[in-house]
Design an enzyme around this catalytic site. Structure first.
Site, mmCIF file in Angstrom:
data_model
loop_
_atom_site.group_PDB
_atom_site.id
_atom_site.type_symbol
_atom_site.label_atom_id
_atom_site.label_comp_id
_atom_site.label_asym_id
_atom_site.label_seq_id
_atom_site.Cartn_x
_atom_site.Cartn_y
_atom_site.Cartn_z
ATOM 1 N N ASP A 115 -3.960 -4.845 -9.683
ATOM 2 C CA ASP A 115 -3.300 -5.957 -8.997
ATOM 3 C C ASP A 115 -4.312 -7.052 -8.679
ATOM 4 O OD1 ASP A 115 -1.709 -7.631 -7.527
ATOM 5 O OD2 ASP A 115 -1.441 -6.266 -5.815
ATOM 6 N N LYS A 148 -6.008 -12.809 -5.655
ATOM 7 C CA LYS A 148 -6.651 -12.178 -4.506
ATOM 8 C C LYS A 148 -8.111 -12.614 -4.410
ATOM 9 C CE LYS A 148 -4.050 -7.813 -4.329
ATOM 10 N NZ LYS A 148 -3.489 -8.005 -2.991
ATOM 11 N N ASP A 167 -3.622 0.596 -7.105
ATOM 12 C CA ASP A 167 -2.261 0.119 -6.850
ATOM 13 C C ASP A 167 -1.206 0.881 -7.662
ATOM 14 O OD1 ASP A 167 -0.840 -1.522 -5.191
ATOM 15 O OD2 ASP A 167 -0.839 -3.254 -6.531
ATOM 16 N N ARG A 226 7.188 -5.055 -4.943
ATOM 17 C CA ARG A 226 8.630 -5.050 -4.678
ATOM 18 C C ARG A 226 9.417 -5.539 -5.884
ATOM 19 N NH1 ARG A 226 7.684 -8.887 0.431
ATOM 20 N NH2 ARG A 226 5.714 -7.772 0.326
HETATM 21 N N1 BES Z 1 -1.041 -3.908 -3.607
HETATM 22 C C1 BES Z 1 -0.936 -4.868 -2.568
HETATM 23 C C2 BES Z 1 -0.934 -4.238 -1.179
HETATM 24 C C3 BES Z 1 -2.256 -3.760 -0.668
HETATM 25 C C4 BES Z 1 -3.209 -4.657 -0.246
HETATM 26 C C5 BES Z 1 -2.514 -2.421 -0.548
HETATM 27 C C6 BES Z 1 -4.404 -4.211 0.268
HETATM 28 C C7 BES Z 1 -3.695 -1.970 -0.032
HETATM 29 C C8 BES Z 1 -4.646 -2.852 0.380
HETATM 30 C C9 BES Z 1 0.362 -5.665 -2.706
HETATM 31 O O1 BES Z 1 0.774 -5.891 -3.996
HETATM 32 C C10 BES Z 1 0.126 -6.996 -2.075
HETATM 33 O O2 BES Z 1 -0.679 -7.720 -2.575
HETATM 34 N N2 BES Z 1 0.828 -7.284 -0.996
HETATM 35 C C11 BES Z 1 0.682 -8.503 -0.302
HETATM 36 C C12 BES Z 1 2.043 -8.992 0.079
HETATM 37 C C13 BES Z 1 2.063 -10.384 0.642
HETATM 38 C C14 BES Z 1 1.696 -11.380 -0.442
HETATM 39 C C15 BES Z 1 3.421 -10.667 1.198
HETATM 40 C C16 BES Z 1 -0.161 -8.256 0.946
HETATM 41 O O3 BES Z 1 0.002 -7.205 1.576
HETATM 42 O O4 BES Z 1 -1.027 -9.068 1.228
HETATM 43 ZN ZN ZN Z 2 0.171 -4.521 -5.394
HETATM 44 MN MN MN Z 3 -0.126 -7.646 -4.822
#
Ligand code: BES
Ligand code: ZN
Ligand code: MN
Length: 503
Positions: free
Chosen positions: A274, A281, A292, A355
């Site tokens: 991811d 990111k 992920d 999601r």
């Molecule tokens: N895979 C990530 C969630 C994640 C982040 C898990 C850090 C473990 C550590 C997910 O796909 C993600 O990026 N979620 C975002 C959602 C936001 C953009 C609404 C997040 O949590 O920042």
């Molecule tokens: Zn993710």
């Molecule tokens: Mn993500």
């Protein structure tokens, strides 16, 4: 590691190491007492000198104890007798294995099955011991040319059968077999998580599922991109379109239960890396986004485990898997896509991709007419902020299912904590341009992510496990944990037992 169960007196065992427990401040358990007696007060002498106080998880190794048949005797501290709960028992067992690792012993016999732990029987203690033994011995060496030889030489572990418990030795043996299957499922989930993301691609996950299916004679189907296009999986494909690696949708079916019985469906997030996509990111710790796909790995580990134990239940694993990359064709913030359910989604942040792949997999799950659906996903950073690295987040549209999962989580010492899924939070997903947005702002990020998923769960009973904080460890101990394979397998085992099944 080889495990077995045996009855017998500790002082008569020919073993490289006998392990017995000592309470704080120096009270011997019956097996420790038996060794002490055979050695004519030798252990009491040592305790009297103040060399060992019985603190939970502490150890002392003794060599050539007179009057016994073993090479070594390992004393393990149990802490105060009145305090012994699940956590301390696990600390004690971990301590015992750390102590054993420091010796050269290749086999050992543990007399820790009859230590009293409130509300826990011998089967539970045996199961925990097997899983923790395997955890202690786990190394990920596949990508190293020089193998790290540190750690345990232990190859064979004998557990003393309980002499107190009502359960027969056969029942204890079956607990041991089940725990061994679980620990192998955990190892599989860890290996997949720890693998480098250039190796563990969507195609690699599909190959793993095919291998599991071959080994256990299960049914497996892998949908390719064109199949998903035909099904109208516009949300999943929107994530995949920025990547050079083709996306897959894997279904792995285990039909071990009654013919007419509807399956439990497990849906695992399989983002093999991811980057965040166009909503890129930051660089720090981005390597950890290889984890992920740990939801997917836990589904494969769980199905491998229950297939190995031939559990009488029907379970289908569904794994939507792709990378999330910022390629030239990648989804842009503002793109609107149509999901398999027909609902449209405005993708405001391409980093909220989990999601998007899950919502099409949840719609796809409907075809199995599931009894219940549980999705498992490293879904939100917000869950790490809310619950840290201790509990997985649990959200559900069904109180009974949530309770069942919480009970399994306690039984398996794989904690989960429920968060609310109230309609009040749904409002945060409003979009001016589509049926919904894929993000709901910073507030209650774990809940709004689950709210998003809830819109695709149709009529079935559903629960969601957010494992963002529990699927792996960061820092010096970086590595996958294999969670929540213990929770999921326990949930399925409990479901096969009479009176535990809900309509
Ligand atoms: N895979 C990530 C969630 C994640 C982040 C898990 C850090 C473990 C550590 C997910 O796909 C993600 O990026 N979620 C975002 C959602 C936001 C953009 C609404 C997040 O949590 O920042
Ligand atoms: Zn993710
Ligand atoms: Mn993500």
């Amino acid at each position: 590691m080889k495990f077995s169960i045996k009855k017998g007196n500790p002082e008569k065992q020919r073993s490289s190491c006998i392990v017995v427990g000592v309470f704080e401040p120096g009270e011997l358990t019956p097996p420790a007492g038996a060794m002490n007696k055979a050695a004519k007060g030798y252990i009491d002498n040592i305790l009297g000198r103040g060399d060992f106080d019985g603190k939970a998880g502490s150890t002392l190794v003794l060599h050539n104890v007179p009057g016994t048949q073993c090479e070594r005797l390992l004393l393990v501290g149990l802490g105060k007798e009145t305090k012994l709960d699940d956590k301390i028992y696990r600390d004690v067992i971990r301590g015992a294995f750390q102590g054993l690792s420091k010796t050269g012993a290749e086999d050992a016999m543990l007399f820790l099955t009859d230590i009293p732990v409130e509300n826990r029987n011998a089967a539970w203690k045996i199961s925990q011991t097997v899983i923790l033994a395997q955890e202690n011995g786990y190394r990920f060496n596949r990508l190293k040319t020089k193998i790290d030889e540190t750690g345990s030489r232990l190859r064979k572990l004998v557990l003393a059968a309980s002499s107190l418990d009502h359960e027969s030795v056969a029942a204890q043996e079956s607990a041991l077999q089940q725990a061994f299957a679980i620990s192998e499922g955990i190892d599989l989930a860890k290996d997949l998580g720890n693998l480098a993301p250039n190796i563990c691609t969507p195609a690699y996950l599909a190959k793993q599922a095919v291998t599991i299916a071959k080994n256990h004679k299960l049914k497996v189907t892998v949908l390719e991109q064109r199949d998903m296009e035909k099904l109208g999986m516009g949300a999943l494909l929107a994530v995949a379109q920025g990547s050079r690696q083709p996306a897959k949708l894997i279904s792995l079916e285990y039909w071990g239960g009654a013919k007419k019985e509807k399956p439990v469906v497990l849906v695992g997030k399989g983002i093999t890396f991811d980057t965040g996509g166009i909503s890129l990111k930051p660089a720090a710790e981005m390597d950890e986004m290889k984890y992920d796909m740990c939801g997917a790995a836990s589904v494969l580990g769980t199905i491998a485990a229950i297939a190995q134990m031939r559990l009488a239940i029907n379970v289908v694993g569904i794994i939507p898997t792709t990378e999330n990359m910022p390629g030239g064709n990648a989804t842009k913030p503002g793109d609107v896509v149509t999901s398999m359910s027909g609902q449209t989604i405005e993708i405001l942040n391409t980093d909220a991709e989990g999601r998007l792949i899950l919502c099409d997999a949840l719609a796809y799950a409907q075809r199995y007419e599931p009894q219940v659906v549980i999705d498992i996903a490293t879904l939100t950073g917000a869950c790490v902020i809310a619950l840290g690295h201790v509990a997985s987040g649990l959200l559900s549209n069904d109180d009974e299912l949530a309770e069942e999962l919480l009970l399994a989580s306690r039984q398996a010492s794989d904690p989960a904590w429920r968060l609310p899924l109230w309609d009040d939070y749904q409002e945060q997903l409003k979009s001016n341009f589509a049926d919904m947005a894929n993000i709901g702002g910073r507030a209650a990020g774990t809940i709004t992510a689950a709210c998003f998923l809830s819109r695709f769960t149709g009529k079935y009973r559903w629960a969601h496990l957010d494992i963002a904080g529990t699927a792996w460890k960061s820092g010096k101990e970086k590595g996958a944990t294999g969670r929540p394979v213990p929770l999921l397998t326990q949930f399925l085992i409990a479901r096969t037992k009479e009176g535990n099944r809900h309509p």
